[in-house]
Design an enzyme around this catalytic site. Structure first.
Site, PDB file in Angstrom:
ATOM      1  N   ASP A  27       4.256  -7.853   1.148  1.00 48.35           N
ATOM      2  CA  ASP A  27       4.597  -7.016   1.433  1.00 48.35           C
ATOM      3  C   ASP A  27       6.618  -6.631   1.810  1.00 48.35           C
ATOM      4  O   ASP A  27       7.322  -7.579   1.401  1.00 48.35           O
ATOM      5  CB  ASP A  27       4.557  -7.099   3.581  1.00 48.35           C
ATOM      6  CG  ASP A  27       4.865  -5.655   3.878  1.00 48.35           C
ATOM      7  OD1 ASP A  27       4.752  -5.009   3.732  1.00 48.35           O
ATOM      8  OD2 ASP A  27       5.182  -5.536   5.445  1.00 48.35           O
ATOM      9  N   ASN A  75      -5.030   1.300   1.328  1.00 49.00           N
ATOM     10  CA  ASN A  75      -4.033   1.630   1.413  1.00 49.00           C
ATOM     11  C   ASN A  75      -4.438   2.956  -0.057  1.00 49.00           C
ATOM     12  O   ASN A  75      -3.666   3.546  -0.335  1.00 49.00           O
ATOM     13  CB  ASN A  75      -3.455   0.575  -0.058  1.00 49.00           C
ATOM     14  CG  ASN A  75      -2.244  -0.824   0.315  1.00 49.00           C
ATOM     15  OD1 ASN A  75      -2.541  -1.942  -0.401  1.00 49.00           O
ATOM     16  ND2 ASN A  75      -2.071  -0.551   1.577  1.00 49.00           N
ATOM     17  N   TRP A  76      -5.314   2.921   0.148  1.00 46.22           N
ATOM     18  CA  TRP A  76      -6.035   4.276  -0.005  1.00 46.22           C
ATOM     19  C   TRP A  76      -5.592   5.787   0.346  1.00 46.22           C
ATOM     20  O   TRP A  76      -5.382   6.906  -0.032  1.00 46.22           O
ATOM     21  CB  TRP A  76      -7.855   4.760  -0.540  1.00 46.22           C
ATOM     22  CG  TRP A  76      -8.171   3.461  -1.485  1.00 46.22           C
ATOM     23  CD1 TRP A  76      -8.740   2.801  -1.724  1.00 46.22           C
ATOM     24  CD2 TRP A  76      -8.820   3.274  -2.481  1.00 46.22           C
ATOM     25  NE1 TRP A  76      -9.565   1.536  -2.152  1.00 46.22           N
ATOM     26  CE2 TRP A  76      -9.017   2.676  -2.626  1.00 46.22           C
ATOM     27  CE3 TRP A  76      -7.983   4.496  -3.314  1.00 46.22           C
ATOM     28  CZ2 TRP A  76      -9.299   1.785  -4.683  1.00 46.22           C
ATOM     29  CZ3 TRP A  76      -7.992   4.180  -5.336  1.00 46.22           C
ATOM     30  CH2 TRP A  76      -8.006   2.970  -5.359  1.00 46.22           C
ATOM     31  N   ARG A 201       1.515  -9.640  10.959  1.00 42.73           N
ATOM     32  CA  ARG A 201      -0.047  -9.807  11.576  1.00 42.73           C
ATOM     33  C   ARG A 201      -0.913  -9.891  10.485  1.00 42.73           C
ATOM     34  O   ARG A 201      -0.506  -9.437   9.132  1.00 42.73           O
ATOM     35  CB  ARG A 201       0.334  -7.992  11.743  1.00 42.73           C
ATOM     36  CG  ARG A 201       1.112  -7.707  10.854  1.00 42.73           C
ATOM     37  CD  ARG A 201       0.448  -6.074  11.159  1.00 42.73           C
ATOM     38  NE  ARG A 201       1.301  -4.374  10.381  1.00 42.73           N
ATOM     39  CZ  ARG A 201       2.729  -3.565  10.881  1.00 42.73           C
ATOM     40  NH1 ARG A 201       2.772  -4.398  11.767  1.00 42.73           N
ATOM     41  NH2 ARG A 201       3.013  -2.873   9.732  1.00 42.73           N
TER      42      ARG A 201
END
Length: 250
Positions: A27, A75-76, A201
């Site tokens: 990330d 993520n689309w 998370r």
């Protein structure tokens, strides 16, 4: 190259207490690029280099498996431009690295629903997996169009199909059976999850496989992830008292 540029001054850690299977939530690419006034794709390109470093380090430490969260099923929702750039980067990464992965005895596998990808990318994935299928070194898993809930659902669907065929009976279904139908079922469970970028998370990642994994969070953005941060995570893991649900006093 993954290994040829490795810093020979880095000493191996004690293999007796190292995790066998590490999963990383990569990330921070977008924030890394934004902080430098660059396009998001520049951050993803830098993230690809960080992934190469992580694989190189994993080979050096002789881990059994490394799983990288590259593209989630959520993520689309990103822009078409970013998604297209990511898919092209994925193709480039596979084409540019696969021979080197093969030379280093790395077995590559893409986990997730690849049917949504372009045919070009699907073909590239197939060729890459086939080329390395007989390797027995590091198991490198790339999670792409993957979600932990999807993984469990597709496992349940496979079990239902087996019941309909008469191979399984409903009263036979238990955790051990379901475990055989989720992704990476032949590998050991994840021991350590590393998440970069400062978020705390799991983001729908390997929900079944990380049931007893240790978690390590770092503020370091993924493109800046290096061997030093990796070692920091490993040293943290080595200090943990892993009880797998048992009391500390047993």
């Amino acid at each position: 190259m993954i290994l040829s540029q490795f810093d020979q001054n880095i000493q191996p850690l004690s293999s007796a207490i190292l995790p066998r299977h590490i999963a990383i939530i990569m990330d921070g690419n977008g924030r890394w690029a934004r902080g430098r006034g660059k396009l998001r794709i520049v951050g993803h390109q830098a993230g690809f280099q960080a992934a190469r470093r992580a694989v190189r380090f994993a080979v050096h430490c002789r881990f059994n498996a490394l799983t990288l969260y590259a593209f989630s099923s959520e993520n689309w929702t990103r822009s078409n431009t970013e998604i297209s750039s990511l898919m092209q980067l994925f193709i480039y990464a596979l084409n540019s690295e696969i021979n080197n992965l093969n030379k280093n005895n790395i077995k590559l596998r893409i986990i997730g629903d690849v049917n949504r990808f372009t045919q070009e990318l699907q073909d590239c994935i197939y060729r890459s997996e086939q080329l390395t299928s007989n390797n027995n070194g590091l198991n490198l898993n790339i999670a792409a169009n993957y979600g932990g809930r999807w993984d469990i659902v597709q496992g349940v669907k496979k079990i239902i199909a087996q019941i309909q065929k008469g191979v399984l009976k409903p009263n036979q279904i238990n955790e051990n059976i379901l475990c055989k139908y989720v992704c990476m079922n032949e590998l050991s469970p994840v021991d350590l999850v590393i998440r970069t970028g400062g978020e705390h998370r799991i983001s729908n990642f390997l929900l079944w496989q990380i049931a007893y994994a240790e978690l390590f969070f770092t503020d370091v953005l993924w493109p800046d992830f290096n061997d030093i941060v990796f070692r920091r995570a490993l040293h943290s893991f080595m200090k943990r008292d892993r009880r797998f649900g048992k009391s500390a006093f047993i």
